[in-house]
Design an enzyme around this catalytic site. Structure first.
Site, PDB file in Angstrom:
ATOM      1  N   ASP A  37       0.856  -1.192   0.000  1.00 33.20           N
ATOM      2  CA  ASP A  37       0.000   0.000   0.000  1.00 33.20           C
ATOM      3  C   ASP A  37       0.888   1.236   0.000  1.00 33.20           C
ATOM      4  OD1 ASP A  37      -3.282   0.149   0.983  1.00 33.20           O
ATOM      5  OD2 ASP A  37      -2.164   2.029   0.840  1.00 33.20           O
ATOM      6  N   ASN A  91      -5.939  -5.014  -5.837  1.00 33.53           N
ATOM      7  CA  ASN A  91      -7.097  -4.447  -5.160  1.00 33.53           C
ATOM      8  C   ASN A  91      -6.987  -2.936  -4.948  1.00 33.53           C
ATOM      9  OD1 ASN A  91      -9.323  -4.482  -2.902  1.00 33.53           O
ATOM     10  ND2 ASN A  91      -7.471  -3.740  -1.866  1.00 33.53           N
ATOM     11  N   TYR A 157     -14.026   6.325 -12.874  1.00 34.43           N
ATOM     12  CA  TYR A 157     -14.070   5.089 -12.088  1.00 34.43           C
ATOM     13  C   TYR A 157     -14.726   3.972 -12.902  1.00 34.43           C
ATOM     14  CZ  TYR A 157     -14.727   2.063  -7.996  1.00 34.43           C
ATOM     15  OH  TYR A 157     -14.686   1.011  -7.107  1.00 34.43           O
TER      16      TYR A 157
HETATM   17  P1  NAD Z   1     -10.199   1.678   0.810  1.00 32.38           P
HETATM   18  O1  NAD Z   1     -10.053   3.116   0.489  1.00 32.38           O
HETATM   19  O2  NAD Z   1     -10.648   1.265   2.152  1.00 32.38           O
HETATM   20  O3  NAD Z   1      -8.858   0.886   0.461  1.00 32.38           O
HETATM   21  C1  NAD Z   1      -8.139   1.139  -0.725  1.00 32.38           C
HETATM   22  C2  NAD Z   1      -6.671   1.039  -0.414  1.00 32.38           C
HETATM   23  O4  NAD Z   1      -5.946   1.290  -1.639  1.00 32.38           O
HETATM   24  C3  NAD Z   1      -6.201   2.094   0.604  1.00 32.38           C
HETATM   25  O5  NAD Z   1      -5.450   1.477   1.637  1.00 32.38           O
HETATM   26  C4  NAD Z   1      -5.336   3.034  -0.216  1.00 32.38           C
HETATM   27  O6  NAD Z   1      -4.252   3.588   0.525  1.00 32.38           O
HETATM   28  C5  NAD Z   1      -4.846   2.090  -1.303  1.00 32.38           C
HETATM   29  N1  NAD Z   1      -4.361   2.840  -2.464  1.00 32.38           N
HETATM   30  C6  NAD Z   1      -4.957   3.865  -3.109  1.00 32.38           C
HETATM   31  N2  NAD Z   1      -4.172   4.307  -4.092  1.00 32.38           N
HETATM   32  C7  NAD Z   1      -3.053   3.557  -4.062  1.00 32.38           C
HETATM   33  C8  NAD Z   1      -1.866   3.533  -4.828  1.00 32.38           C
HETATM   34  N3  NAD Z   1      -1.639   4.393  -5.834  1.00 32.38           N
HETATM   35  N4  NAD Z   1      -0.935   2.608  -4.523  1.00 32.38           N
HETATM   36  C9  NAD Z   1      -1.125   1.726  -3.506  1.00 32.38           C
HETATM   37  N5  NAD Z   1      -2.212   1.702  -2.746  1.00 32.38           N
HETATM   38  C10 NAD Z   1      -3.177   2.621  -3.021  1.00 32.38           C
HETATM   39  O7  NAD Z   1     -11.199   1.122  -0.316  1.00 32.38           O
HETATM   40  P2  NAD Z   1     -11.892  -0.306  -0.519  1.00 32.38           P
HETATM   41  O8  NAD Z   1     -13.340  -0.046  -0.568  1.00 32.38           O
HETATM   42  O9  NAD Z   1     -11.334  -1.324   0.377  1.00 32.38           O
HETATM   43  O10 NAD Z   1     -11.448  -0.584  -2.026  1.00 32.38           O
HETATM   44  C11 NAD Z   1     -10.641  -1.693  -2.422  1.00 32.38           C
HETATM   45  C12 NAD Z   1     -10.939  -1.983  -3.887  1.00 32.38           C
HETATM   46  O11 NAD Z   1     -12.300  -2.394  -4.020  1.00 32.38           O
HETATM   47  C13 NAD Z   1     -10.759  -0.787  -4.815  1.00 32.38           C
HETATM   48  O12 NAD Z   1     -10.191  -1.207  -6.030  1.00 32.38           O
HETATM   49  C14 NAD Z   1     -12.184  -0.338  -5.046  1.00 32.38           C
HETATM   50  O13 NAD Z   1     -12.340   0.347  -6.262  1.00 32.38           O
HETATM   51  C15 NAD Z   1     -12.907  -1.663  -5.042  1.00 32.38           C
HETATM   52  N6  NAD Z   1     -14.337  -1.563  -4.775  1.00 32.38           N
HETATM   53  C16 NAD Z   1     -14.801  -1.022  -3.617  1.00 32.38           C
HETATM   54  C17 NAD Z   1     -16.156  -0.924  -3.421  1.00 32.38           C
HETATM   55  C18 NAD Z   1     -16.751  -0.327  -2.175  1.00 32.38           C
HETATM   56  O14 NAD Z   1     -17.948  -0.065  -2.167  1.00 32.38           O
HETATM   57  N7  NAD Z   1     -16.002  -0.141  -1.113  1.00 32.38           N
HETATM   58  C19 NAD Z   1     -17.042  -1.368  -4.414  1.00 32.38           C
HETATM   59  C20 NAD Z   1     -16.523  -1.938  -5.574  1.00 32.38           C
HETATM   60  C21 NAD Z   1     -15.173  -2.021  -5.752  1.00 32.38           C
END
Ligand code: NAD
Length: 251
Positions: A37, A91, A157
């Site tokens: 991360d 992810n 997105y």
């Molecule tokens: P979150 O914000 O809790 O976690 C995302 C993590 O990615 C964070 O720790 C952040 O620091 C890290 N990150 C962001 N940019 C980065 C980079 N350039 N390099 C390394 N790390 C980076 O979000 P989440 O909801 O756990 O999302 C995880 C994945 O699931 C994402 O790809 C998101 O698009 C996808 N997603 C989430 C949802 C939702 O509703 N939460 C729905 C569909 C898809």
């Protein structure tokens, strides 16, 4: 014995939300996990939480998912520290600002696509050669329901997440005959810091109604699907999009 016993995995975006749950679930199933991360504090926290119960099973490495060199470094670390790379979950992702396509800030477009789409390509570009060296591997890319359908005010997105589906299918066609399984998971709205930051509690209540199951998802519910896809139990599953969405796409 766990379903991922003695496997070595990289999980990007594991400092928070779904990635943190995933890192936990994979270690519980016997894997060694590289927690990757950009966010150092959250990354160390994930590692501490895991190490309390499963000492020696994880390492945190700061890495920017939008940089190819960082993915190369993660793969090198997996091979040097743990001997090989068998599993990767790409992810890491960001929501970006909300605005209609005609007004969408150009820099935000570049940033969202760099992390959410190019980041997944760079990851696989670094991971695939290592998995071919290991003779076997599983990659799970995290897309979204918005990799299948549109969503007003989220053009970057939705475009990036649709791109992840096409990229996954293409790589699966290329490598499935060589021992690699490559799949994509599409969560609906999951309770994580990402949506808490992007949407007000009132907006979230409205969004609940889009899920026939009547609630938002939890990170652990995504993690269980990804663990299964990463394990040998899913040995005939490749090139597939798996929704974990409380029925969102069935509407
Ligand atoms: P979150 O914000 O809790 O976690 C995302 C993590 O990615 C964070 O720790 C952040 O620091 C890290 N990150 C962001 N940019 C980065 C980079 N350039 N390099 C390394 N790390 C980076 O979000 P989440 O909801 O756990 O999302 C995880 C994945 O699931 C994402 O790809 C998101 O698009 C996808 N997603 C989430 C949802 C939702 O509703 N939460 C729905 C569909 C898809």
């Amino acid at each position: 014995m766990g379903s991922l016993q003695d496997k070595v995995a990289i999980v990007t975006g594991a400092a928070s939300g779904i990635g943190r749950s995933l890192a936990h679930a994979m270690v519980r199933e016997g894997a060694k996990v590289i927690i990757a991360d950009l966010q150092e504090q959250g990354g160390h926290e994930t590692q501490r939480m895991i190490e309390d119960r499963y000492p020696g099973s994880s390492v945190f490495i700061k890495a920017d998912a939008s940089r190819f060199q960082d993915h190369e470094f993660l793969v090198k670390e997996a091979e040097q520290r743990f001997g090989a790379l068998h599993i990767a979950v790409n992810n890491a992702g960001i929501a970006g600002p909300m605005a209609p396509t005609g007004d969408y800030p150009l820099e935000a477009w570049e940033h969202v696509v760099a992390v959410n789409l190019s980041g997944v390509f760079y990851a696989m570009r670094a991971q695939i050669p290592a998995m071919l060296r290991a003779g076997k591997g599983s990659i799970v890319n995290i897309s979204s329901i918005l990799g299948r359908v549109g969503f007003s005010n989220a053009p970057a997105y939705a475009a990036a997440k649709h791109g992840v589906v096409g990229l996954t299918e293409t790589a699966a066609l290329e490598y499935s005959s060589q021992g690699l399984r490559i799949n994509v998971v599409g969560p609906a709205f999951i309770r994580t810091p990402m949506i808490a930051e992007a949407l007000t509690e009132e907006a979230l209540q409205g969004i609940v109604g889009l899920h026939p199951i009547g609630r938002l998802g939890e990170p652990e519910e995504v993690a269980e699907l990804v663990v299964w896809l990463s394990s040998d139990k899913a040995s005939f599953v490749t090139g597939s999009y798996y929704a974990v969405d409380g029925g969102y796409l069935a509407r």
